[in-house]
Write an enzyme that holds these catalytic residues in place. Sequence first.
Site, short mmCIF file in Angstrom:
data_model
loop_
_atom_site.label_atom_id
_atom_site.label_comp_id
_atom_site.label_asym_id
_atom_site.label_seq_id
_atom_site.Cartn_x
_atom_site.Cartn_y
_atom_site.Cartn_z
CG PHE A 123 -2.27 -0.58 0.88
CD1 PHE A 123 -3.06 0.02 -0.10
CD2 PHE A 123 -2.75 -1.69 1.53
CE1 PHE A 123 -4.29 -0.51 -0.42
CE2 PHE A 123 -3.98 -2.23 1.21
CZ PHE A 123 -4.75 -1.64 0.24
CG MET A 128 5.61 6.26 -1.20
SD MET A 128 5.06 7.76 -0.40
CE MET A 128 6.59 8.62 -0.27
CG HIS A 422 -7.25 57.06 -21.58
ND1 HIS A 422 -7.38 57.43 -20.27
CD2 HIS A 422 -6.14 56.28 -21.65
CE1 HIS A 422 -6.39 56.89 -19.58
NE2 HIS A 422 -5.62 56.19 -20.40
CD GLU A 423 -5.18 53.80 -24.60
OE1 GLU A 423 -3.97 54.00 -24.79
OE2 GLU A 423 -5.62 53.34 -23.52
CG HIS A 426 -1.74 57.32 -23.04
ND1 HIS A 426 -1.15 57.85 -21.92
CD2 HIS A 426 -2.73 56.50 -22.60
CE1 HIS A 426 -1.77 57.36 -20.85
NE2 HIS A 426 -2.74 56.55 -21.23
CG ASP A 499 -2.57 55.69 -17.75
OD1 ASP A 499 -1.89 54.70 -18.08
OD2 ASP A 499 -3.51 56.14 -18.43
ZN ZN Z 1 -3.86 55.16 -20.13
#
Ligand code: ZN
Length: 615
Positions: A123, A128, A422-423, A426, A499
């Site tokens: 067993f 194992m 938003h982008e 950037h 950010d």
């Molecule tokens: Zn951003």
Amino acid sequence: MNKSGRSIYLYFVIIICLLLFTVWVGTLRVPGSGYTRGEFERQMENNEVAVVTVCPNKDTPTGSLEVVLKNGEERVLYVTDVSEMEAVVRGYGIDCKVESVPEESWFLNSVLPILIVVVVCVFFFVMMNSQNSGGGGKMMNFGKSRARLTMGGENKITLEEVAGLKEEKEELQEIVEFLKEPGKFTKVGARIPKGVLLEGAPGTGKTLLAKAIAGEANVPFFSISGSDFVEMFVGVGASRVRDMFAEAKRHAPCIIFIDEIDAVARRRGTGMGGGHDEREQTLNQLLVEMDGFGVNEGIIVMAATNRVDILDPAILRPGRFDRKITVVSPDVRGREDILKVHAKNKPLGDDVNLQQIAQTTAGFTGADLENLLNEAAINAAMDKRAFVRQDDIKKAFIKVGIGAEKKSRIISEKEKKITAYHEAGHAILFHVLPDVGPVYTVSIIPTGLGAAGYTMPLPEKDEMFLTKGKMIEDIMVSLGGRIAEEIIFDDITTGASSDIKKATNVARRMVTRYGMSDNIGVINYDDDDDEVFIGRDLAHAKNHSELVSGEIDREVKTIIDDCYQKAKDIIMEHEDVLHKCAKLLLEKEKINRAEFESLFDTYYPQPEEPGSGID
Ligand code: ZN
Ligand code: ADP
């Protein structure tokens, strides 16, 4: 808790039962308490004995007498010489039976204990073993690691079945070539990466990509999940890693694919309550193995994760996972291609417009699209129709959309518009500022990692040359998104939180690490190298006073405020581009460098890294 975990408990229960059983058998054989020969003879004299059964032992004159008294009592007497005793009993004229040599008592006394020991050993052995192999016949004969092996040729997937992901496939092409024809590379002394890290949201096709590479090169494909390494016994994971690499070497050239590598390769020395020994050992073993096999030995380790940020930096070192490929969510065209791939074995009605579906499924990953078409096919089948109609897909869309709202966000028009501005904010700063950029891609496809879009510059230059000017520009770029939102919409959103965090981190490092502020001076007040990690930072003492802390905070704020104003001026100056860029983004979701740069009337000289060949 998995299957093997449960079976351990089962084994323990069985073993304990066996032990209890042996103890019980033992008590059975304990001789009758203090019954002596003297007492027995007295009873015989007093004519109290009814029947005596003589039970001789095997091979020796010894044995036992089972005595039944007239009052019904039963006693057992152990004697050294049975035949002598038998004569004595017969002498008293008592009814005396002689049992033949008792086979079964011999069995109970000598064989059973041995048998129990053997059973227990077996067993333990089985337990194992199942620990290491994970049991199960379909795992192929892959030693003790749990990796599944797919030989080349078996249900092969080719790169053709991976739709979209054009750049990613191109980047991986060299690996296919290498696996096909290693000689071509070794001849010119080229070094092929040992490890490729695929990063991206779940369902974007990382596993598919890895499988396709193996299929394309027609080499065996080992796949395993990072969590398969981590078990409750220390050392098991490490031995599994060792086994896996040993097996892979036998099948080289081949690909090892480790899914969810973050489960093992999390940054070491972090986490509350000390390190996780088992995981660290496993990770160490992985690093040792990766360092251990030679360059161009024909084993390529591919790993997938969606949490690069928590990985131990050690795995990204050269000679390990030195190639990192970001697998992004598909854009409109990619989505259409993926839909086409999955529509191949589904008959479509003539009213189905895959292009239109692609347009309305912004944010869907490959897996989502596959699911969408599958649901549509189910709808068709429920309708007893042999082909899929546009209507089925629309129905499926609602089902999938509502069911999976958290997973794959469907972006509202308003959200899209905010993201576009938003982008664009950037991107304009990337373009105008001399030390950052140029812009490579701008996108408003959610990345699945919480960001609604992204603006990607060409690869950053060597950190060695980080200047104060560059850092200031980095901060300005980070703030650009929020500034654009503020200019266009009266309101601002929570979308800029990462950010802001990034800008703050840069500013803080300028002050505390690089001595770039006048008031603080050239002193290092930096507590740590990296971002906050639970546990590690708590254990760290601050190395400066509260007074200095306040001063640092003031300096950081000054830097951010200055950058904010400067960035805002630039964006205001280019408000026309801001509108044009946002409009284009809403139309195309993703625009490339040329498209973006054509929005500017004036030419801004951009730094170009020689040989940074992405275009
Ligand atoms: Zn951003
Ligand atoms: P990941 O490993 O990134 O979580 P998978 O590779 O397991 O994702 O993708 C799950 C399923 O989604 C794939 O089996 C496939 O059907 C579909 N899929 C994902 N991306 C693509 C793609 N680019 N082209 C075709 N099918 C894709």
